[in-house]
Structures are given as structure tokens and as C-alpha cells.
Design an enzyme around this catalytic site. Structure first.
Site, PDB file in Angstrom:
ATOM      1  N   GLU A   1       0.935  -1.258  -0.127  1.00 29.51           N
ATOM      2  CA  GLU A   1      -0.129  -0.050  -0.009  1.00 29.51           C
ATOM      3  C   GLU A   1       0.874   1.246   0.124  1.00 29.51           C
ATOM      4  OE1 GLU A   1      -3.165   0.041  -0.279  1.00 29.51           O
ATOM      5  OE2 GLU A   1      -3.789  -2.067   0.262  1.00 29.51           O
TER       6      GLU A   1
ATOM      7  N   CYS B   1      -2.157   9.438   2.048  1.00 28.97           N
ATOM      8  CA  CYS B   1      -1.946   8.837   1.049  1.00 28.97           C
ATOM      9  C   CYS B   1      -3.190   8.795  -0.208  1.00 28.97           C
ATOM     10  CB  CYS B   1      -1.604   7.126   1.141  1.00 28.97           C
ATOM     11  SG  CYS B   1      -3.006   6.503   1.819  1.00 28.97           S
TER      12      CYS B   1
HETATM   13  P1  NDP Z   1       8.341   4.788   4.496  1.00 29.84           P
HETATM   14  O1  NDP Z   1       8.311   3.975   3.380  1.00 29.84           O
HETATM   15  O2  NDP Z   1       9.462   5.598   4.903  1.00 29.84           O
HETATM   16  O3  NDP Z   1       8.193   3.886   5.849  1.00 29.84           O
HETATM   17  C1  NDP Z   1       7.213   2.956   6.033  1.00 29.84           C
HETATM   18  C2  NDP Z   1       7.519   1.923   6.830  1.00 29.84           C
HETATM   19  O4  NDP Z   1       8.465   1.170   6.350  1.00 29.84           O
HETATM   20  C3  NDP Z   1       8.028   2.420   8.110  1.00 29.84           C
HETATM   21  O5  NDP Z   1       7.736   1.648   9.337  1.00 29.84           O
HETATM   22  C4  NDP Z   1       9.753   2.249   8.218  1.00 29.84           C
HETATM   23  O6  NDP Z   1      10.304   2.175   9.254  1.00 29.84           O
HETATM   24  C5  NDP Z   1       9.692   0.962   7.279  1.00 29.84           C
HETATM   25  N1  NDP Z   1      11.103   0.821   6.578  1.00 29.84           N
HETATM   26  C6  NDP Z   1      11.966   1.818   6.286  1.00 29.84           C
HETATM   27  N2  NDP Z   1      12.881   1.266   5.352  1.00 29.84           N
HETATM   28  C7  NDP Z   1      12.815  -0.319   5.666  1.00 29.84           C
HETATM   29  C8  NDP Z   1      13.231  -1.248   5.006  1.00 29.84           C
HETATM   30  N3  NDP Z   1      14.487  -1.098   4.458  1.00 29.84           N
HETATM   31  N4  NDP Z   1      12.783  -2.576   5.121  1.00 29.84           N
HETATM   32  C9  NDP Z   1      11.469  -2.728   5.858  1.00 29.84           C
HETATM   33  N5  NDP Z   1      10.726  -1.595   6.256  1.00 29.84           N
HETATM   34  C10 NDP Z   1      11.306  -0.252   6.334  1.00 29.84           C
HETATM   35  O7  NDP Z   1       7.152   5.564   4.537  1.00 29.84           O
HETATM   36  P2  NDP Z   1       6.533   6.658   5.626  1.00 29.84           P
HETATM   37  O8  NDP Z   1       6.333   6.051   7.070  1.00 29.84           O
HETATM   38  O9  NDP Z   1       7.321   7.812   5.242  1.00 29.84           O
HETATM   39  O10 NDP Z   1       4.946   6.970   5.375  1.00 29.84           O
HETATM   40  C11 NDP Z   1       4.673   7.859   4.235  1.00 29.84           C
HETATM   41  C12 NDP Z   1       4.219   6.992   3.154  1.00 29.84           C
HETATM   42  O11 NDP Z   1       3.293   6.037   3.046  1.00 29.84           O
HETATM   43  C13 NDP Z   1       3.662   7.940   1.899  1.00 29.84           C
HETATM   44  O12 NDP Z   1       4.405   7.654   0.634  1.00 29.84           O
HETATM   45  C14 NDP Z   1       2.365   7.500   1.833  1.00 29.84           C
HETATM   46  O13 NDP Z   1       1.499   7.948   0.664  1.00 29.84           O
HETATM   47  C15 NDP Z   1       2.321   6.078   2.182  1.00 29.84           C
HETATM   48  N6  NDP Z   1       1.065   5.635   2.635  1.00 29.84           N
HETATM   49  C16 NDP Z   1       0.449   4.901   1.976  1.00 29.84           C
HETATM   50  C17 NDP Z   1      -0.894   4.526   2.392  1.00 29.84           C
HETATM   51  C18 NDP Z   1      -1.507   3.510   1.683  1.00 29.84           C
HETATM   52  O14 NDP Z   1      -2.712   2.674   2.288  1.00 29.84           O
HETATM   53  N7  NDP Z   1      -1.622   3.112   0.408  1.00 29.84           N
HETATM   54  C19 NDP Z   1      -1.638   4.750   3.663  1.00 29.84           C
HETATM   55  C20 NDP Z   1      -0.535   5.635   4.205  1.00 29.84           C
HETATM   56  C21 NDP Z   1       0.429   6.203   3.768  1.00 29.84           C
HETATM   57  P3  NDP Z   1      11.010   3.691  10.008  1.00 29.84           P
HETATM   58  O15 NDP Z   1       9.882   4.578  10.110  1.00 29.84           O
HETATM   59  O16 NDP Z   1      11.664   3.194  11.030  1.00 29.84           O
HETATM   60  O17 NDP Z   1      11.869   4.077   8.727  1.00 29.84           O
END
Ligand code: NDP
Length: 495
Positions: free
Chosen positions: A239, A273
Site C-alpha cells: 500500500e 495517501c
Molecule cells: P516509509 O516508506 O518511509 O516507511 C514505511 C515503513 O517502512 C516504516 O515503518 C519504516 O520504518 C519502514 N521501513 C523503512 N525502511 C525499511 C526497509 N528497508 N525494510 C523494511 N521496512 C522499512 O513511509 P512513511 O512512513 O514515510 O509513510 C509515508 C508514505 O506512506 C507515503 O508515501 C504515503 O503515501 C504512504 N502511505 C500509503 C498508504 C496506503 O494505504 N496506500 C497509507 C498511508 C501512507 P521507519 O519509520 O523506522 O523508517
């Protein structure tokens, strides 16, 4: 959860004040592995409870969430900075999804007889959907309750155990959600949280004990998670982000469309999102729409109507997109680059932004919108569909049938008509994207099936006389009868 393998701790901060909200362990790969192992044992027990017992526990959890609504919302507010009303709303919507998943799991996933077809007239065919075991959920910070729970509720209802890695910006909310669950299911570790930074998520995605990863976050991170999943052929739901458009047709209620565009773009500081990032308005109503929009936008205040930019680095992305647009000839009708005053960003409304500008093509994730005049709703749809993202979208129109037909042509997972984001609150509607917005679905029957594997069983009730086909003792006469039957059943051409 505390283990000997915790290596260090990290703080979650209030983005509005910088104050420390909580301190959480950085779970390393060994700690994640231990959590997944415990989850594996819990999953067998949880699956063995069956649909009805799980439903009772999940409905109990729902009541506990309701009883703790104020506490959850207050923590969401602290960790994200969003207004308490928005934190309450996302928790309320989460509760309706949990209720739906708990009540519908048996109907959607339970064993059922299916037609074996004429060639299988001697068979009893049954289909059911079995749990996958351990589901790893990796969540974002922007809706730290609603978004991960959209996977967690459905995964639990399908009979899986969950290991949840919340965003490093909102770990406290994740820990609280699991703590409240333990009050309803104290026997086993059915829902655990592992906290940490990106590497904790990476360890979860790469753990061979995980049956599926439900990832919500950016497209770039989704690709890294998918690469980690590839090592074990672990399936995933992705997502990801969006660049959703709102289309205003010539016969739309312009005031309602402006109101919806503004809320869709600015609420939660645009960190949604399925937020509105682009607006296409048919020329006949363009001036009226702009009047309504600008008047309303000037009354919206960062820090009052919505909170700060939760992730500090995002303010630079927002500044770049607004700056690029202005340098490429756009007009800032409301705000401008000066609206970016970290941690807040005031509303920005841009017009005449070139369609190849970063402000139109990339996810801004801030309280900004681009508005463009178009000749027709069809042109609006062409432009809507020209970006690589396809998550949601909105159409405002006075003609329900035309709007529905247009909605079907929108390259996105969901479309709202005459309101924004309404689909997210309907538990029976699947939620997910196409293209760079990801794949797989949470919510609804599809969301339940996403966390289960189909199990097909065909039981022979009696041998079909004269139709010995799957045996070395079959004769040419058996095959002749089979060909005659298939010719009778399927041989006539219809035009
Ligand atoms: P990120 O992609 O930065 O992070 C998402 C999650 O992945 C966090 O828990 C992060 O941990 C973790 N993560 C980071 N690096 C890795 C890795 N290499 N392997 C596994 N997990 C990892 O997104 P954001 O938190 O910044 O969220 C914003 C984004 O999410 C926007 O693009 C938004 O559009 C999208 N989004 C989509 C939704 C949907 O339903 N389609 C709903 C809400 C948001 P950590 O935070 O510790 O880095």
C-alpha cells in the site's frame, strides 16, 4: 516486549514541540526472529480457536479500543501532532473495520461447497481459506492507527498472528494497540509489536517465518521490502503513495467540490495517501470554483485546523515542489514557498502548473494543491490517468450515471463521487492501488482473502460409470464418450 537482544533505544518526538513522547527499544534481527517464532506458535493456537471464538475476542478488543478511544487519540496527537478530532476520527474508522472483519470472516473464508461442474458430477467440491500463519505488518506514521489496523484487523480475523513494526515516528501508538489487544487475548502472543528503525522492518520482511508482509509506506521503501521478501518468496501487500486527483465536472455542486478539495488536500497537513493533490476543473465552472476554493483556503490555519509536518525531511520536498512549479510558470493563488515554515506549512494553492512539473507528478504529501482548467471531464480523466500513481480519486458531478461511468475509467483502486475519501470508511470496500501505488488489497472480503490461502478439496462420491479417464485402465471407448460429451456441452458456436 523486552529481550536480551535489544541493542539500543530511540525516542519518539512530538513534531510540534520536539518533546520526547516515549523511548522504545530498537529490536534487532535476533529479537525480530524471536518475535516471529513466538508468533508462529501463537498462530497455531489462534487458528485452532476457530471463527466464532476469534470473533468474540476481536469484538471484545473492539470494545476495549472504544473504552480507550481518548487515550489512543491523545497518543496519536502527541506522536503525529494532528488535531485531536482527526486522531479520534481515524480511531473510530478503525473500530468499524475491526467490527466488519470480525463479523464477516466466517462468511468470506469459511468452508463452502462449490459446483463441481458437469464433468465433475460425481465429486463434492469444497473451498475454504486458511490462515497464512504469521503476518508481518510494516506501517507508516501518518495514520498510525487506521492504516496498520486495516491490515492487522483483517489478518487477525483470518486466523493469523501478527508481528507489527510501526513507523519509528509513531512506535508508542503501535505498542498501545498491542497492549490493549493482550487484555482480550492474554494466553498467547497473537499480536506483538517490534519497534525500531528501517532495519527492524527489513529484518521482519526477510524473516523466513513470516507468511506474508503487509507494507504501507512509500513506493521506494516498498521496492526494498519486496526485494527482502524475494529471498524467501514471501508474498506481500504493498500500500504505497498516491497523487490523487479530484475532477469537477460542469454540472457539479461547485461549493461542495471546493470544500471537499480543500479538506482532501489540507487535512492532516496533506499527509494522506489518498489526499487530493491535483484538481481538474471543467472551464464552465472554473472561475466559480476558484472563488470558492481560495476564499475557504485563506481561512484554514496550519497549527489549528491541521498539525505540523510529522516527518521533518518532508518539508524540503514540499518546498521543492512549490518552488519548481513557480519557477516553471505556475501562479500561487494562496500561499507560496514562504508558506513552508517548519514544522508547519500553510495552505498553498497553485494554478497553471505544467503537467510535467514535480508538483503534478510526484507525491508532495503536504497541504498543497494544483488546480488546472480543462475543456471536459474526459480531458480531466486523461490528465488524471497520466501519472504513475493510481490509489484513489474523486469526481464531482451532478449526473450520478455519468460520474459512475467516469469513475470506472479512472486508473485507481478507489473513486469517491461527490465526497472525498468516503471509500476508506466503508469496511466492505477493498482498498489498494495500481501502478506505483502498489498492489494487493486491505479492507472488505478481498482484504480478508489477502491474508489467507485458498484450500480446494475435491472428494469423489462415486465413480462415474463409463468414464474412467484418470486410470491406465481407460479404454478408447472411454475417451470417445468423453469427447462426445464435451462436444455436446461445449461444441456449438454461438454468435
Ligand atoms: P516509509 O516508506 O518511509 O516507511 C514505511 C515503513 O517502512 C516504516 O515503518 C519504516 O520504518 C519502514 N521501513 C523503512 N525502511 C525499511 C526497509 N528497508 N525494510 C523494511 N521496512 C522499512 O513511509 P512513511 O512512513 O514515510 O509513510 C509515508 C508514505 O506512506 C507515503 O508515501 C504515503 O503515501 C504512504 N502511505 C500509503 C498508504 C496506503 O494505504 N496506500 C497509507 C498511508 C501512507 P521507519 O519509520 O523506522 O523508517
Amino acid at each position: 516486549m523486552t529481550t536480551a537482544t535489544e541493542q539500543a533505544a530511540f525516542d519518539s518526538l512530538n513534531p510540534a514541540t520536539g518533546a520526547v513522547v516515549g523511548t522504545h527499544p530498537r529490536h534487532d534481527a535476533e529479537a525480530v526472529q524471536a518475535a516471529v517464532r513466538r508468533a508462529g506458535e501463537a498462530a497455531r493456537w489462534w487458528a485452532g480457536l476457530g471463527f466464532d471464538a476469534r470473533k468474540r475476542r476481536l469484538l471484545d478488543y473492539k470494545a476495549v479500543l472504544v473504552a480507550n478511544l481518548g487515550r489512543i487519540a491523545a497518543l496519536v496527537r502527541k506522536e503525529t501532532g494532528k488535531p485531536i478530532g482527526d486522531a479520534t476520527l481515524e480511531t473510530v474508522l478503525t473500530i468499524t473495520h475491526l467490527d466488519w472483519a470480525a463479523r464477516n470472516a466466517r462468511k468470506v473464508l469459511g468452508p463452502r461447497r462449490v459446483s463441481p461442474g458437469l464433468l465433475g458430477a460425481n465429486l463434492a467440491a469444497t473451498l475454504q481459506y486458511l490462515p497464512l500463519g504469521v503476518v508481518g505488518v510494516i506501517g507508516p506514521w501518518n495514520y498510525p492507527v487506521f492504516t496498520p489496523m486495516g491490515s492487522i484487523s483483517y489478518a487477525l480475523a483470518a486466523g493469523n498472528a501478527v508481528v507489527f513494526k510501526p513507523s519509528e515516528l509513531t512506535p508508542g501508538v503501535g505498542v498501545l494497540l498491542a497492549e490493549l489487544f493482550r487484555r482480550c487475548v492474554p494466553e498467547r502472543e497473537v499480536f506483538q509489536v517490534v519497534t525500531g528503525l528501517g532495519e527492524t522492518g527489513a529484518a521482519l520482511a526477510g524473516d523466513p517465518g513470516v507468511g506474508k508482509i503487509a507494507f504501507t509506506g512509500s513506493t521506494a521503501t516498498a521496492k526494498r521490502v519486496m526485494a527482502a521478501c524475494a529471498a524467501n518468496l514471501t508474498p506481500m501487500v504493498a500500500e504505497c503513495g498516491g497523487k490523487d486527483a479530484l475532477i469537477v465536472d460542469a454540472d457539479a455542486d461547485v461549493a461542495a467540490a471546493a470544500d471537499a478539495a480543500l479538506w482532501g488536500a489540507m487535512s492532516n497537513a496533506g499527509q494522506t495517501c489518498v489526499g487530493v493533490e491535483r484538481v481538474y476543473v471543467v472551464e464552465r465552472v472554473y472561475d466559480a470554483f476558484m472563488r470558492e476554493l481560495t476564499e475557504r483556503a485563506r481561512a484554514v490555519r496550519a497549527g489549528e485546523d491541521y498539525g505540523p509536518i510529522t516527518m521533518p525531511a518532508q518539508t524540503e520536498v514540499i518546498r521543492r515542489h512549490v518552488g519548481d512549479a513557480l519557477a516553471e510558470g505556475a501562479t500561487a493563488v494562496v500561499g507560496g514557498t514562504e508558506s513552508v515554515r517548519p514544522p508547519y506549512v500553510d495552505p498553498v494553492v497553485l494554478t497553471d502548473v505544467p503537467e510535467d512539473s514535480s508538483a503534478v507528478r510526484e507525491e508532495t504529501f503536504g497541504p498543497t494543491i494544483t488546480v488546472r482548467k480543462v475543456a471536459s471531464a474526459e480531458e480531466a480523466m486523461e490528465k488524471t490517468n497520466a501519472v504513475s500513481y493510481g490509489l484513489g480519486g474523486t469526481i464531482f458531478s451532478g449526473d450520478a450515471r455519468r460520474a459512475t461511468e467516469l469513475a470506472r475509467t479512472m486508473l485507481s483502486g478507489m473513486t469517491a463521487i461527490n465526497s472525498v475519501i468516503s471509500f476508506a470508511g466503508v469496511p466492505s470496500l477493498p482498498f489498494g492501488g495500481v501502478g506505483d501505488s502498489g498492489f494487493g488489497r486491505i479492507h472488505g472480503a478481498d482484504g480478508l482473502r489477502e491474508f489467507a490461502r485458498p484450500k480446494s478439496i475435491a472428494r469423489q462420491r462415486f465413480p462415474l460409470p463409463g468414464m474412467t479417464i484418470t486410470s491406465f485402465s481407460r479404454t478408447p471407448a472411454d475417451m470417445e464418450r468423453l469427447v462426445k460429451l464435451i462436444t455436446f456441452l461445449h461444441g456449438r458456436r454461438k454468435r
